[in-house]
Design a protein around this motif. Structure first.
Motif, PDB file in Angstrom:
ATOM      1  N   MET A  35     -15.994   8.918   8.879  1.00  0.00           N
ATOM      2  CA  MET A  35     -16.996   9.325   7.902  1.00  0.00           C
ATOM      3  C   MET A  35     -18.285   8.575   8.176  1.00  0.00           C
ATOM      4  SD  MET A  35     -14.836   9.269   4.340  1.00  0.00           S
ATOM      5  CE  MET A  35     -14.005   7.716   4.617  1.00  0.00           C
ATOM      6  N   SER A  67     -21.162   6.197   7.067  1.00  0.00           N
ATOM      7  CA  SER A  67     -21.249   5.106   6.089  1.00  0.00           C
ATOM      8  C   SER A  67     -22.174   5.470   4.935  1.00  0.00           C
ATOM      9  CB  SER A  67     -21.711   3.819   6.770  1.00  0.00           C
ATOM     10  OG  SER A  67     -22.914   4.044   7.469  1.00  0.00           O
ATOM     11  N   HIS A 121     -17.163  10.039  -2.340  1.00  0.00           N
ATOM     12  CA  HIS A 121     -16.503   9.090  -1.454  1.00  0.00           C
ATOM     13  C   HIS A 121     -15.210   8.583  -2.085  1.00  0.00           C
ATOM     14  CE1 HIS A 121     -15.982   4.961   0.289  1.00  0.00           C
ATOM     15  NE2 HIS A 121     -15.978   5.702   1.374  1.00  0.00           N
ATOM     16  N   TYR A 124     -15.854   4.133   9.741  1.00  0.00           N
ATOM     17  CA  TYR A 124     -17.205   4.501   9.305  1.00  0.00           C
ATOM     18  C   TYR A 124     -18.174   4.327  10.467  1.00  0.00           C
ATOM     19  CZ  TYR A 124     -15.443   4.320   4.523  1.00  0.00           C
ATOM     20  OH  TYR A 124     -14.729   4.539   3.368  1.00  0.00           O
TER      21      TYR A 124
END
Length: 139
Positions: free
Chosen positions: A69, A71, A81, A103
């Motif tokens: 993903m 950050s 999130h 991330y």
């Protein structure tokens, strides 16, 4: 007619042909998709289908061992999130395997999508609602 949750033929084929460590991307309506990467466009209108609904269906059909993903998702869209992390925890419990979370910057994320077998575009309009799934094995 298929009996499982996933009725979309392109997604069904994709999940059935994933090999260990293959990657697929699920993205919001705005993520640029590389020309050379297969685009499976599910977007109908703003929010339909949602990012989380699409994530849930793919998780129900595929063994995932890792996710990537941006950050920025945690900073800009903390509610989404948190909901996404909960989906991963629930999946770990269901399958009895851990999911590694990585991330990267949004710019790195966009570059990495070039290695995806496919990019699945949703109607999501929440900033940074994007994830790369890395396929695992069921044994």
């Amino acid at each position: 007619m298929k009996k499982s949750a996933l009725l979309n033929s392109e997604l069904s084929y994709l999940t059935a042909t994933l090999g260990h460590t293959d990657e697929i991307t699920i993205c919001d309506a705005g993520l640029p998709i590389p020309e050379e990467t297969l685009r499976i466009d599910l977007a109908l209108t703003h929010g339909i289908p949602s990012f989380l609904d699409t994530v849930r269906v793919i998780l129900s059909e595929s063994q995932i061992e890792g996710v990537v993903m941006a950050s920025e998702l945690a900073q800009v869209s903390p509610e989404l999130h948190a909901a996404l992390l909960q989906e991963f925890k629930d999946e770990e419990i269901r399958c009895g395997k851990s999911i590694e979370i990585t991330y990267v910057s949004h710019e790195e994320f966009k570059v990495r999508t070039q290695d995806s077998r496919a990019v699945i575009r949703t109607g999501e309009c929440t900033p940074y609602a994007n994830v790369i799934f890395q396929a695992g094995v069921v044994f």
